[in-house]
Design a protein around this motif. Sequence first.
Motif, PDB file in Angstrom:
ATOM      1  N   ALA A  35       0.839  -1.198   0.000  1.00  0.00           N
ATOM      2  CA  ALA A  35       0.000   0.000   0.000  1.00  0.00           C
ATOM      3  C   ALA A  35       0.883   1.260   0.000  1.00  0.00           C
ATOM      4  N   THR A  44       2.161   1.763  -3.411  1.00  0.00           N
ATOM      5  CA  THR A  44       1.122   2.183  -4.346  1.00  0.00           C
ATOM      6  C   THR A  44       0.982   3.695  -4.295  1.00  0.00           C
ATOM      7  N   ARG A  45       1.054   4.237  -3.084  1.00  0.00           N
ATOM      8  CA  ARG A  45       0.938   5.674  -2.914  1.00  0.00           C
ATOM      9  C   ARG A  45       2.200   6.398  -3.359  1.00  0.00           C
ATOM     10  N   LEU A  61       4.707   4.166   6.806  1.00  0.00           N
ATOM     11  CA  LEU A  61       3.246   3.994   6.828  1.00  0.00           C
ATOM     12  C   LEU A  61       2.533   5.340   6.879  1.00  0.00           C
ATOM     13  N   VAL A  69       0.766   6.754   3.842  1.00  0.00           N
ATOM     14  CA  VAL A  69      -0.516   6.240   3.353  1.00  0.00           C
ATOM     15  C   VAL A  69      -1.683   6.748   4.178  1.00  0.00           C
ATOM     16  N   VAL A  70      -1.427   7.108   5.444  1.00  0.00           N
ATOM     17  CA  VAL A  70      -2.558   7.450   6.301  1.00  0.00           C
ATOM     18  C   VAL A  70      -3.005   8.906   6.127  1.00  0.00           C
ATOM     19  N   VAL A  71      -2.600   9.522   5.039  1.00  0.00           N
ATOM     20  CA  VAL A  71      -3.145  10.844   4.749  1.00  0.00           C
ATOM     21  C   VAL A  71      -3.593  10.847   3.294  1.00  0.00           C
ATOM     22  N   ALA A  72      -4.841  11.278   3.097  1.00  0.00           N
ATOM     23  CA  ALA A  72      -5.395  11.224   1.758  1.00  0.00           C
ATOM     24  C   ALA A  72      -4.698  12.257   0.868  1.00  0.00           C
ATOM     25  N   PRO A  73      -4.590  11.981  -0.441  1.00  0.00           N
ATOM     26  CA  PRO A  73      -3.923  12.909  -1.335  1.00  0.00           C
ATOM     27  C   PRO A  73      -4.645  14.255  -1.345  1.00  0.00           C
ATOM     28  N   LEU A  99      -6.588   1.382   7.136  1.00  0.00           N
ATOM     29  CA  LEU A  99      -5.776   2.352   6.380  1.00  0.00           C
ATOM     30  C   LEU A  99      -6.631   3.422   5.733  1.00  0.00           C
ATOM     31  N   VAL A 103      -8.303   5.717   8.447  1.00  0.00           N
ATOM     32  CA  VAL A 103      -7.386   6.644   9.096  1.00  0.00           C
ATOM     33  C   VAL A 103      -6.963   7.743   8.132  1.00  0.00           C
ATOM     34  N   ALA A 104      -6.811   7.383   6.867  1.00  0.00           N
ATOM     35  CA  ALA A 104      -6.377   8.368   5.884  1.00  0.00           C
ATOM     36  C   ALA A 104      -7.510   9.290   5.460  1.00  0.00           C
ATOM     37  N   TYR A 153     -10.148   8.385   3.544  1.00  0.00           N
ATOM     38  CA  TYR A 153     -10.790   8.045   2.264  1.00  0.00           C
ATOM     39  C   TYR A 153     -12.230   7.591   2.486  1.00  0.00           C
ATOM     40  N   VAL A 181      -6.423   3.593  -1.616  1.00  0.00           N
ATOM     41  CA  VAL A 181      -5.162   4.268  -1.283  1.00  0.00           C
ATOM     42  C   VAL A 181      -4.395   4.654  -2.548  1.00  0.00           C
ATOM     43  N   ARG A 195      -5.789   9.289  -6.777  1.00  0.00           N
ATOM     44  CA  ARG A 195      -5.119  10.593  -6.666  1.00  0.00           C
ATOM     45  C   ARG A 195      -5.938  11.557  -5.836  1.00  0.00           C
ATOM     46  N   ARG A 202      -4.738  -6.246  -6.079  1.00  0.00           N
ATOM     47  CA  ARG A 202      -3.306  -6.332  -6.404  1.00  0.00           C
ATOM     48  C   ARG A 202      -2.462  -6.214  -5.134  1.00  0.00           C
ATOM     49  N   ILE A 203      -2.839  -5.254  -4.282  1.00  0.00           N
ATOM     50  CA  ILE A 203      -2.094  -5.063  -3.027  1.00  0.00           C
ATOM     51  C   ILE A 203      -2.170  -6.328  -2.170  1.00  0.00           C
TER      52      ILE A 203
END
Lengths: 390, 429
Positions: A228, A231-232, A273, A276-280, B262, B265-266, B268, B310, B313, B338-339
């Motif tokens: 993950a 991926t980011r 990590l 990943v824990v912050v959205a774009p 994930l 927390v992020a 999304y 994740v 964009r 895939r992940i």
Amino acid sequence: MSGLAVLCLARYGWDPDWSDLVVLAFVGALTWWLPSTSSDGRIHFTADNVVVLAAIPIVGPLGAGVVGLVMAALTRRRIPVVRRVFNMAMASSSAMVGGLAYDLVGGSLDMVGLSGAMPLIWHVGLPIVVADAANLVANALLVAGVIRLTVGVPLQLQLVDMLTSSGPTQFAYGIIAFLVVIMWLPGELGPVAILVALVPLAGARWALLQYGEERTARERALGALVSAIETRAPELEGHSARVSALAAVMAQDLGLGPKEVADVRTAGLLHDLGRVVVAPGREGEDEVTSARLRGATMLQDLPFLRGASSLMEEIARADLDDAPPSLAADLVRVADEYDLVRHGAHPVTARDAFEGLRTLREDAQGERVFQALSRALRDQDHADADAEAP
Amino acid sequence: MRLIPSRVERLVVGLAVAVLVVAAATEHAAFADAIRNHAVLLAAFAVSIAVGEMLRVRMPSGRVAAPVSSGSAIGLALLGTMHGHATFDVPAGVVTLVVAAALCLGLLVRGMIGRPVEWTIVAVRTIGVGVTALLFRSIPLGGDSAWTWVAEGVRHPAVLASAMMLVSAAGLYADLALSGLVRARRSGVPVSGAIREELQEAQALTFGVLAAGPLVAFLAPVVGLLALPLGLLPMMLTNVAVRRYAANRATYRQTIATLSQLTDVAGYTPTGHASRVAERSVAVARAMGLHADVVQDLEYAALLHDLGQVGLRSPIPDGATVLAAPDDQRRIALEGARIVRRTEVLDRVADLMERQTTPFRHVREWGEEVPLASRIIKVANAFDDFSHGRTDPASVDAALERIHLGLGYEYDPEVVEALIRTIGTPGRG
């Protein structure tokens, strides 16, 4: 082994009940036939010591040696003849060592006149416990000795590892031999005794092997977290794995314990990590440190990651305040910085990366960490040179 | 929440009471004799059974087992002679009464120390031991009962051991089948599935318990009461292994759950979305009688179903994939799969994740193969997205209405039907 055999022969003679001997050897071989090691090789389960220990009073110490010999000879695993012969000698010798120990502490070999709980405990139960321990230690010593000679792993390290990992379980199962003996001889059940006593172990074996499988799976699942991260941040492809490996080598070099080395390895793997824990699009609002902290906090609930997550937390906080991180956290941080410089957008040579970073640190801990890094890099160089050599 | 006993539960308890009443009516004299002649022996077994009720094991499926208690009870049913004691020649009814009394004692102690008390467990176990004792002590096999063979030592040990194992198995499987039935009724899952789950998951412990009774009975003539702890030892070791396995299974699940956080927390996806979808999916799958292994994969896939976000964009509004364009939905699902595939141990889970967005009409019209588990995730995800994770009737109705608009087209009608059934019995996932 032959020395032990002659000793046993001289001391106890050789007049076994052949049908009992055949049954014990056959059941012993069966315990070696069933797969008993989980795929990761860390969980090992076998009931062979129950059979060997029960054989001591039933067919005598020499008979126990024969049972060990046959059971190792008939193993289904395809192994070179040398190893098979070694296994036979090892199983047989440790069985006879167990037999001698049984006799030395007053174990009864004929059971005549023994009945009731206390006499049986004194003359069979306790001696079997002693024989169990002797058998286990003899076995571990022999294996550790051979590994020392062939692979070069220090004897003490291998011995401690064997005796603490599967040793206690193996020892506990060995006590079941007491039940087998009581039912077989005074209980007059004969060979049926061993079958009845081994049935429950089939369930234990199943559960232990499952346990091993699931433990592997659990650790593999962490790979998804790395995936993950990559991926980011595709530019970090391979970074986590390199930092993890480098930091672990440095931790080993500085003599950290196995648990700490494992934590350093995992923290190295997951140190990014926070990305990943912050959205774009929200990165600006969310400072790197707080994202990193959230990454670490996320893992805190997992019992097997507690050590690694607290290292990650330390690394996150080290950027906030000037308090120096612990040695373990420092290792991960330095390995991370080194790898970013070495393999970053503008890759530099290992020497330049090392020298560049080293000038930034002047404290004593930094000195130790960079010495470890220097040794790790030198070993890496040697390994690369060996790989390139024809 | 205290559950109202279902009809099956009342039936099971009723049956156990009937067994005990018949035993008491026919064997009261023998019972009094047994208490007089075997007081110490009976007390030892009763204590072992009662203590065994404190040492219960909870398996991953939620099934509760008390191996020490079951093993001791079966041991008593099979007991012939014991060193230093009079021959234990008592009818099956007496054994059943003693075991029931000891179980009740255990339950009382449980109640006093604030642990959950379930009468059905006592009832089911009493019936199981009753079956074993009856088969062993009262049913003549070729002239005499199997118990006579033990007491008189007239048969080959192999025959004796086999007979003991067989009667123990009969009682134990009666116990397992009845517990499966009770659990099925309680959680609204199909009976066959629940019983299958009981039998499969219990096998490791069952081996141990099956052998524990005969071990106690075989050791007793030689070592007296010591037979009880010694005979139970192999099973206790099994028990340790099973506990470790169950605990490890729990951390594995927890690891996957962490992974699923994930996206939460992020930011999304809305907080708790993944775990709600997983809980709902499992409830639906159980209601449809899916196999335990499939349910497990489904749970993991549902937990991870949004992981692919994740890679986005920019986050989609509210993280609600149900409102995203079909192509985006598919891309998220593929990215997530895939992940997950990278772990090499969750391939089946990745397969389920990959197909979770396929509309039901592809299955109906083009015969595309979409696993039922994937169709369940699709419905559970839509339900949570449309209800915004709320459980008040208005939100639930609104969500169901939206789902009904896509019935047969987007969503599998059978799954939706099961979903509605689970909403009737919430919280039992």
